[in-house]
Structures are given as C-alpha cells and as structure tokens.
Design a protein around this motif. Structure first.
Motif, PDB file in Angstrom:
ATOM      1  N   GLU A 287       0.829  -1.206   0.000  1.00 39.99           N
ATOM      2  CA  GLU A 287       0.000   0.000   0.000  1.00 39.99           C
ATOM      3  C   GLU A 287       0.866   1.260   0.000  1.00 39.99           C
ATOM      4  O   GLU A 287       0.536   2.255  -0.658  1.00 39.99           O
ATOM      5  N   GLN A 288       1.974   1.200   0.722  1.00 43.98           N
ATOM      6  CA  GLN A 288       2.876   2.352   0.742  1.00 43.98           C
ATOM      7  C   GLN A 288       3.528   2.563  -0.627  1.00 43.98           C
ATOM      8  O   GLN A 288       3.681   3.706  -1.081  1.00 43.98           O
ATOM      9  N   ILE A 289       3.901   1.474  -1.278  1.00 44.88           N
ATOM     10  CA  ILE A 289       4.447   1.577  -2.631  1.00 44.88           C
ATOM     11  C   ILE A 289       3.434   2.243  -3.554  1.00 44.88           C
ATOM     12  O   ILE A 289       3.765   3.145  -4.339  1.00 44.88           O
ATOM     13  N   GLN A 290       2.168   1.822  -3.449  1.00 47.20           N
ATOM     14  CA  GLN A 290       1.124   2.408  -4.292  1.00 47.20           C
ATOM     15  C   GLN A 290       0.976   3.902  -4.025  1.00 47.20           C
ATOM     16  O   GLN A 290       0.827   4.707  -4.960  1.00 47.20           O
ATOM     17  N   GLU A 291       1.009   4.274  -2.749  1.00 45.12           N
ATOM     18  CA  GLU A 291       0.869   5.691  -2.390  1.00 45.12           C
ATOM     19  C   GLU A 291       1.983   6.536  -3.009  1.00 45.12           C
ATOM     20  O   GLU A 291       1.733   7.567  -3.638  1.00 45.12           O
ATOM     21  N   TYR A 292       3.223   6.097  -2.815  1.00 45.69           N
ATOM     22  CA  TYR A 292       4.355   6.915  -3.263  1.00 45.69           C
ATOM     23  C   TYR A 292       4.625   6.793  -4.760  1.00 45.69           C
ATOM     24  O   TYR A 292       5.044   7.763  -5.395  1.00 45.69           O
TER      25      TYR A 292
END
Length: 312
Positions: free
Chosen positions: A234-239
């Motif tokens: 999810e963090q990868i998707q955000e950034y």
C-alpha cells in the motif's frame, strides 16, 4: 540548534481563505521570516538540498517547507516568497490534482467554517460519537487515555486536539472516522463539489512553483494520516502514484519528500530508497533521527510562540 526546515500548512486572508487553528496571514508570514533571519540563514531550496547532499549544512541554516499543496499557500505565501526572493520545498499529495476530493482537508475546512471555534466542533464531534454504535468502544479507549502523553512531541496541541487525533487515528481509523464525519457534513448541508478549487492548488499552480525554482516533492497520493499502518504494498502504491502524477505535471521526477503526519516505518524508508528519493523531512525537532529521510522541521506554531515571547 541544528539545520532544519520550518513547516507551514494553512494561511488566511480577508477573502476566500478562512481563518482557522494555526493559520497565519501574509503579513504574519513575512514577519516570521524577518524574525527567523535575526539569528538564522534561510537557504533557497536548491541550496539546502545541495548542502544536505554534501553534508555541509551549518547549524543555523534553515529552509522553508509547505505540506499538502493547499491553495491558500499558493495565493498567500507564494507571493511573499517571490517578493523576498526565497524558494521553498512544496510537498504535494496528488489525489486532488486528478479531481479527487480528499476528506482530510474537507473535514478541516468544515471545522472552522461551520463552528465558532475549534472546541465547539470537538464538543459536537464527541456528542456524535456518543450516538454511534462505537460509543462503548470509545468509552473504553478513553478510560486510560492521558491526553498530554499522546503526541507529546507537538506541544502546540491542546487536550481536545490530542483526544480528537487519538480517536481518529487509533480508535476509529479511516473508514469509521469518515463515516462519522460524513454524517456531520450531511447534517450541515455541506456541498463537497464546490470545495476542490477552494482548498487545493491545481496543476498550473504546481507547474508555476517548479518553473520559479521552488522544489516540488512527494507527500503520498491520498495523504493517509497513518502511513506506518499501511502494508508495504500500500505504501508503494501511495508513493509510486504520487511520483507518477508529479512527474507528469512538472516534467521531472521528484527527489525529495516529507512524511504526512510524521507517520512512517522501515517499509516507508525502503520504498523511498527504491524510488531513488534523496532527501526527506520529519514533522518535528525530536532528536535521535539521522537518516537522509529524517531531517527535522519546526512547526511554524512554535515559531509564533517564540515571536510572542520576544515581543516581535
């Protein structure tokens, strides 16, 4: 004293940008810059970045930073910086730039537009919680809660601020918090579609910052209030989405960032390394953080208190 950024969010004027908790005027912003320059050197964003990369920052050297790509920043603070020939870091979350109305900023606007003061909003919000199915869970969560121990690194928060943020981020969490707030907005007949252009910059504004020599950086795509609670995917998707959208808008890949709500973990650092981000900022001055993704920042509210103590 150590090299650090000064962190700004909200500004107000006598027109479309309303006064709210922590917001300042153009006049106060300029006064604050003059106050800071009494014993510190404000570097341009590019110079700060260069010296940080070379490990050449001096203890009295600071930079100006803005989070959340707010329209009030562009309308009120940007002209002041232009007049003073100062460039800054602007950390942009991108979902509003593609037409998504993010609730975090809408909820803040609602608090100050529809209530006489912030404590009246908190009183109403806590009453709403007492009428929900979460009532007993809230009572249990608050039974051992000591407000002054929560978010203790941010001394400008009141007890009600801390209680609200604790319930929002740790107890209700996004889905349930949004449900409560959306009911409040519905009861107050708030029209969301009219707020996008009022609250956030548009693509043209962001491009203008970049053209004028300011540095535009990452701040996630949707501005989660607790990035550390997200999975690494999810963090990868955000950034990654944040980077892709900003690259499309300004024509080059962002290489700096700041952590929304100061929330991050080891996964976050790994993601930033994978994206080849070169520098990042925290949201307070706490010691013990030394990586290139953890430069400290002083909240402008603390500077205001210093100004008052010095009769400035």
């Amino acid at each position: 004293m150590k090299p650090h950024g000064i962190m700004f969010h909200h500004f107000h004027d006598d027109g479309m940008h309303i006064r709210g908790q922590g917001s300042i005027s153009a006049e106060k912003f300029e006064q604050m810059i003059c106050f800071l320059q009494k014993d510190k050197t404000i570097l341009s964003a590019a110079e700060w970045f260069y010296r940080a990369q070379k490990n050449q920052l001096r203890n009295n050297e600071i930079c100006i930073t803005f989070d959340d790509n707010l329209k009030c920043q562009f309308d009120i603070a940007f002209p002041v910086l232009e007049s003073l020939n100062i460039t800054a870091f602007w950390f942009v979350y991108t979902s509003p730039l593609i037409g998504i109305i993010e609730k975090l900023e809408v909820f803040r606007y609602f608090r100050f537009k529809y209530f006489e003061d912030i404590d009246k909003f908190y009183h109403s919000f806590f009453n709403y919680l007492n009428q929900t199915e979460y009532k007993n869970e809230i009572i249990a969560a608050l039974s051992g809660f000591v407000p002054n121990r929560y978010l203790s690194d941010f001394p400008f928060y009141t007890e009600n601020d801390r209680t609200f943020r604790y319930l929002r981020d740790c107890v209700l969490k996004p889905d349930r918090f949004n449900k409560v707030m959306e009911q409040m907005l519905k009861d107050y007949n708030v029209e969301l579609s009219s707020l996008k252009d009022l609250l956030w910059m548009n693509e043209k504004d962001v491009r203008m910052l970049n053209t004028k020599g300011h540095i535009v950086g990452l701040h996630t795509h949707t501005h989660p209030t607790s990035t550390a609670s997200l999975s690494k995917i999810e963090q990868i998707q955000e950034y990654q989405t944040n980077m892709d959208e900003l690259t499309r808008i300004i024509g080059n890949k962002p290489y700096v960032m700041s952590h929304p709500c100061n929330s991050y973990n080891e996964d976050t650092i790994d993601v930033l390394k994978e994206l080849k981000v070169q520098l990042g900022f925290r949201s307070n001055m706490k010691d013990g953080f030394h990586s290139k993704f953890e430069y400290p920042r002083e909240d402008h509210s603390n500077i205001l208190k210093q100004m008052e103590l010095n009769g400035f």
